[in-house]
Structures are given as structure tokens and as C-alpha cells.
Design an enzyme around this catalytic site. Structure first.
Site, PDB file in Angstrom:
ATOM      1  N   ASP A 102     -11.365  -6.375 -10.017  1.00  9.38           N
ATOM      2  CA  ASP A 102     -11.880  -5.885  -8.736  1.00  9.38           C
ATOM      3  C   ASP A 102     -13.297  -5.363  -8.973  1.00  9.38           C
ATOM      4  OD1 ASP A 102     -12.274  -4.820  -6.260  1.00  9.38           O
ATOM      5  OD2 ASP A 102     -10.533  -3.512  -6.253  1.00  9.38           O
ATOM      6  N   ARG A 164       6.325  -6.310  -7.738  1.00  9.89           N
ATOM      7  CA  ARG A 164       5.946  -7.072  -8.938  1.00  9.89           C
ATOM      8  C   ARG A 164       6.771  -8.342  -9.085  1.00  9.89           C
ATOM      9  NH1 ARG A 164       2.630  -3.813 -12.173  1.00  9.89           N
ATOM     10  NH2 ARG A 164       3.181  -1.612 -12.255  1.00  9.89           N
TER      11      ARG A 164
HETATM   12  P1  5GP Z   1     -11.088  -2.793 -11.519  1.00  7.12           P
HETATM   13  O1  5GP Z   1     -11.251  -1.852 -12.680  1.00  7.12           O
HETATM   14  O2  5GP Z   1     -11.608  -4.178 -11.793  1.00  7.12           O
HETATM   15  O3  5GP Z   1     -11.625  -2.226 -10.233  1.00  7.12           O
HETATM   16  O4  5GP Z   1      -9.548  -2.880 -11.226  1.00  7.12           O
HETATM   17  C1  5GP Z   1      -8.671  -3.584 -12.010  1.00  7.12           C
HETATM   18  C2  5GP Z   1      -7.247  -3.087 -11.869  1.00  7.12           C
HETATM   19  O5  5GP Z   1      -7.018  -2.534 -10.576  1.00  7.12           O
HETATM   20  C3  5GP Z   1      -6.275  -4.228 -12.002  1.00  7.12           C
HETATM   21  O6  5GP Z   1      -5.827  -4.343 -13.303  1.00  7.12           O
HETATM   22  C4  5GP Z   1      -5.153  -3.823 -11.068  1.00  7.12           C
HETATM   23  O7  5GP Z   1      -4.232  -3.032 -11.781  1.00  7.12           O
HETATM   24  C5  5GP Z   1      -5.796  -2.970 -10.033  1.00  7.12           C
HETATM   25  N1  5GP Z   1      -6.095  -3.733  -8.805  1.00  7.12           N
HETATM   26  C6  5GP Z   1      -7.307  -4.080  -8.316  1.00  7.12           C
HETATM   27  N2  5GP Z   1      -7.199  -4.772  -7.176  1.00  7.12           N
HETATM   28  C7  5GP Z   1      -5.874  -4.865  -6.929  1.00  7.12           C
HETATM   29  C8  5GP Z   1      -5.102  -5.494  -5.889  1.00  7.12           C
HETATM   30  O8  5GP Z   1      -5.590  -6.111  -4.930  1.00  7.12           O
HETATM   31  N3  5GP Z   1      -3.757  -5.379  -5.992  1.00  7.12           N
HETATM   32  C9  5GP Z   1      -3.138  -4.717  -7.011  1.00  7.12           C
HETATM   33  N4  5GP Z   1      -1.813  -4.682  -6.998  1.00  7.12           N
HETATM   34  N5  5GP Z   1      -3.831  -4.119  -7.998  1.00  7.12           N
HETATM   35  C10 5GP Z   1      -5.183  -4.197  -7.958  1.00  7.12           C
END
Ligand code: 5GP
Length: 178
Positions: A102, A164
């Protein structure tokens, strides 16, 4: 379809096809390397389990866990390792396996951390990369799908530990978390 899901983005078959293609690429790219596949818990456990069965190499597997969003749908901006890797990494080429990218914060942090432990290389396989402007873009060597900027669940991805088990990936109804 589960009543809390508003739209299925990727079906079981589409996910299986994407993973088999990533597995073939990894098999070719790491043929002469010592591969350590590192699954980031908990979200990537199903992806990792399916992926290793499409890699025809004598690979090793380990797990790392970082503090998750909990029952939130936005990143707190803080990454904390709550389960670390086991052995020395110097002889390995590491492939970090992540469910979804994300903001990129988690992976950028983990890649930097793993590089500090001196493995031969660190690359990333992400099943999903969100179509958002990342503050610090993450270079993923393998990507399953570029997905819309919505909160998605299923195939290992949760919201407050739910969903999940769904075999597909879908958009969670905002009513569930608002
Ligand atoms: P980042 O550090 O890239 O913002 O976020 C990564 C982590 O956030 C992923 O490993 C996941 O656990 C969680 N995450 C980000 N977007 C989503 C989403 O749309 N759905 C879910 N279930 N988890 C997300």
C-alpha cells in the site's frame, strides 16, 4: 459470495494462474542461487504456501512478522518486528513475500533491515500492489496484480482477523469498518 464483500476482484483461478506464472519466473531467475523465501506474516501465508509449490528449486523458507494495522484500515506509519528470522543470512538470496503493498512503508523498512544482515540479495514478490502514489516507491521484482485503492480481504488478507479464509480477493464493504 460473502455478504460483506461488495466485489470480487480476483477469483481463485485468476490468483492460481498469476502465482504459477510468478513461480516459473522465480524458478528461472534463481536457478543457480541459494533461495530463502521469507513470508511476511500473517497476510502472505497462503500466497507463500501456494507460491513455493510452483517453484522448482531446493529453496528454504522462513517467516517474519511485523505489527499489523490491527482493526484499522490505514497504516499507523510505524513498523515493528514482532517475529524475526532464525539463522545467518550471508549465503542466501532472499525473496520477501508480501500479500499487498500500500504505502510501501512495511516493505521499504523490511528490505533495509534485511540488507543490513548482509544476504547476497533481497528482492520482493508481492501478490497485490495498490494503485496509489507511494511515498517511497517499492521496487517489486514480481507482482501478481495491480489492484484498485480499496480495502481488500481474502486469500490470507484480513480485517480484524476475519475473511482470511476466502479463496478469492474482494473489496470489503466499508459498512463493516465505518
Ligand atoms: P504498507 O506498509 O505498504 O502501507 O502496508 C502493507 C500492509 O498493510 C500489508 O502487509 C497488509 O497487512 C496491510 N494492508 C494494506 N492494504 C491492505 C488492504 O487493502 N487490505 C488488507 N487486508 N490489508 C492491507
Amino acid at each position: 459470495m460473502h455478504p460483506d464483500i461488495t466485489e470480487i476482484l480476483y477469483t481463485e483461478d485468476e490468483i492460481a494462474n498469476a502465482i504459477s506464472s510468478i513461480g516459473r519466473q522465480i524458478t528461472a531467475d534463481y536457478a543457480d542461487k541459494r533461495l530463502l523465501l521469507v513470508s511476511i506474516l500473517k497476510g502472505s501465508f497462503i500466497f507463500a504456501a501456494d507460491l513455493i509449490r510452483h517453484i522448482e528449486l531446493d529453496l528454504a523458507v522462513d517467516f517474519i512478522a511485523v505489527a499489523s494495522y490491527g482493526a484499522e484500515t490505514k497504516s499507523s506509519g510505524v513498523v515493528r518486528i514482532i517475529k524475526d528470522l532464525e539463522g545467518p543470512l550471508e549465503s542466501y538470496d532472499i525473496l520477501l513475500v508480501e500479500d499487498i503493498v500500500d504505502s510501501g512503508l512495511t516493505l521499504n523498512y523490511l528490505r533495509k533491515y534485511l540488507r543490513s544482515l548482509n544476504p547476497k540479495s533481497v528482492e520482493i514478490a508481492a501478490l497485490l500492489v495498490k494503485e496509489v502514489k507511494q511515498e517511497t516507491p517499492v521496487e517489486c521484482k514480481y507482482v501478481g496484480f495491480v489492484c484498485p485503492d480499496a480495502f481488500v480481504v481474502g486469500y490470507g488478507l484480513d480485517y480484524a482477523e476475519r475473511y482470511r479464509y476466502l479463496p478469492y480477493i474482494g473489496v470489503l464493504d466499508p459498512k463493516v469498518y465505518s
